[in-house]
Design an enzyme around this catalytic site. Sequence first.
Site, PDB file in Angstrom:
ATOM      1  N   GLY A  54       0.863  -1.170   0.000  1.00 17.50           N
ATOM      2  CA  GLY A  54       0.000   0.000   0.000  1.00 17.50           C
ATOM      3  C   GLY A  54       0.896   1.215   0.000  1.00 17.50           C
ATOM      4  O   GLY A  54       1.985   1.177  -0.532  1.00 17.50           O
ATOM      5  N   SER A  55       0.445   2.302   0.583  1.00 18.79           N
ATOM      6  CA  SER A  55       1.302   3.476   0.747  1.00 18.79           C
ATOM      7  C   SER A  55       0.460   4.702   1.031  1.00 18.79           C
ATOM      8  O   SER A  55      -0.724   4.761   0.679  1.00 18.79           O
ATOM      9  CB  SER A  55       2.157   3.776  -0.494  1.00 18.79           C
ATOM     10  OG  SER A  55       3.019   2.709  -0.782  1.00 18.79           O
TER      11      SER A  55
END
Length: 838
Positions: A272-273
């Site tokens: 993700g981020s």
Amino acid sequence: MHRRTRSTLRRVALAGAALLAATVVVPPAHAQGPPASDERIPSGGGLSAVIRYTENGIPHILGRDYAQVGFGTGWAQAADQVCVLADGFVTVSGERSRWFGQEAATDGSLSSVTRNLSSDLYFKGVRESGTVEKLLATPAPAGPSKDLKELMRGWAAGYNAWLAQNRITDPACKAAGWVRPVTTADVAARGFAIAVLGGEGRGIDGITGAQPPAPAPAPTTAASTTTATATATATATAPGGGARAAAPQEADPAAAAEAARQFFDTGRYDMGSNAVAFSGSTTASGRGLLLGNPHYPWQGGRRFWQSQQTIPGELNVSGGSLLGMPAVSIGFNEKVAWSHTVATGTPVNLHELTLDPADPTAYLVDGVPQRMTRRTVTVPVAGGDPVTRTQWWTRYGPVVTNLGAGLPLPWTTRSAYALNDPNAANLRGSDTALALGKARSVAGIQDALARTQGLPWVNTVAADSAGGTLFTQSQVLPRITDELAARCSTPLGRAVYPASGLAVLDGSRGDCALGSDADAVQPGVFGPGKAPTLRDAPYAENSNDSAWLANADRPLTGYERIWGSVSTPRSLRTRGAVEDVSALAARGRLTVADLQRLQFANRAPAGDLAAADVAKACAALPGGTATAGDGSVVDVSAACAVLARWDRTTDTGSRGALFFDRFWRRLTASTPAADLWLVPFSAADPVRTPRTLNPAAPGIGRALADTVAELRAAGIALDAPLGEHQFVVRDGRKLPVGGGTEALGVWNKIEARWNAAAGGYPDVANGSSHIQAVGWDGSSCPVARTLLTYSQSSDPGSPYHADQTRLFSEERWVRARFCERDILTSPQLKVVLVRERR
């Protein structure tokens, strides 16, 4: 280090820099295609590079050309991560079963496959078909540039030189026969695996397991009906070896739609981020700011690794690379900083094939039979005979029989499904990384993305020293317009496309081909002009939801469904992030220190939304008891006060964070959102809705009881500080870890596997990884703070195995040394000249 020794090292470093600067030949800035013979001659006669190490083992790699910088990068990565790198090369060579056994699980770094045999069948098939070599031979811009090929050549040579000149001490592969030298094609194969990670890489089980159905026998008597049914559900020999699949049921559209939605839900990935860029209108200096916080695995081959790469006059960039990749993936230079976040674009589509009634390995296109291509692969297996299987490929891509366990795609006598992944023709990712590293502004970032078109499954967020910002979803996606989907979707496609962006097109019709955009470098994909893009907003933020709310005041709309959704509920992480960054932008006068505080604020949006109401619902339970899932009655009264007093953060010292985390996971897993909130989602108020916990929501009491029972059985106090039970062990020392889960919506995302017997969350599976906070103050050097949460080396004997993990535990940062004066004044400066020995 004595002053004289340090002075000598600095002279060596300066001499090396001067030598390299004197010999470098700089090509035209925008040269296209192969350079003229006198522009840049590939390094020959043995490669070398200068590596200057500073604090935390961060290498600053200096070379006169791309081959030399690649050489230094391959050497330095091997020094830190040789066992992890070697394991990955075993994967892309299709030899995991030979060395580790066919039934063993992979670490999931280079695909989502479940076991070694399936992994080997796919990757060995890729290698034997010459896929990577064909891509390497494709002229730029569709194929890799000459600079990238030189970088990969140098990386392979550097890795091999380290192996030849050093003794492996890491117990993970010490004296292992599977550690071997590599070639440029091996490095490229690893890049190929990263490119298809979100597409073919997630469908390998369904690709390698796809076999044509057994013909259905025609029963002639009642007695033979039972036998015929049994025969139809058994397996038979398939052409080319392996087993023919039983005749399965057709996919159910409604169930498939939900399965596809979950399969492509970025909130469910182990990657993700977050990233946010602030414009000069919001900062104290009038220049941009960028905070990048990618969430990646803490173990295995999908880790980041830090470095600075410098070719005097050509390239000077610092940041993080995925292991085995030769270029800096996310980072900064003296003018611009960028990060990536996993995007919502659906990187594949399906073509539903109409099969020839006489042959399930032939399909019709405009009424003309097309033969499938048979790809027979033999895999060596430890302790047993080699295994041979056949895969089936079409003009659209491989036949696939599932995308995850929840999305079956049956191969029947009437139809089958082919998977189209345009990133299987994309070896340009590191060219994009190189171009980003040379950009001088957010406009340059946008131009680099448009020229190279190499990002397979990420967005880009950037800020520059002039105060500009950028969000863009410039990724390689199948060219599925809403019009094409409406015109060519099969019944299954009409169900799954609106829900997930996964198009299922009628493969029997030539007029359903994907077509091309004029600005696309490969056929069948969108050109960069179609990518959702936001320039120069006060802030641009993404936390793995679609582009719609990159800035809540300037929503992005009008893009095709395959890019992502519009006017749909956002994740708690997105909602919390937008609340926080919009408040910072409105406050103004921001600095890098504000980014550092945002990273470790550890606010839990789920707690702000629900903890007080849960505490009230808890206090209202008759007799302070609730019924657990096993039917037992549990006294939960002590939990009410714990929830009421919790500070709504996931700091290591937060009391109540662990209890709420365990409670909230249970409640949200068993209670639909429609039953959980009194105020439903509104597209007119997407950041603040849904909200207001329904105190009568089914499951609150049960989740409280189960959580109290779980913690008491484990001997964990209900108000235990989070860090006592969320931790990692390094060098025999327990390091508390702050941060929280996707379910809680915490920016500083940490995902760990629950193990009550080991104390709670005794290790981190994935989460915050290569963090960077970057700005500019008007000087010639960027102001940058970085943190590699799991540290630079996987070797437990390395001094850089746990040093940054300790910093992360203490919420401390590394001051980036980018400019020469900063590198040369490092108190831990170590200069190494590395070279091939022939």
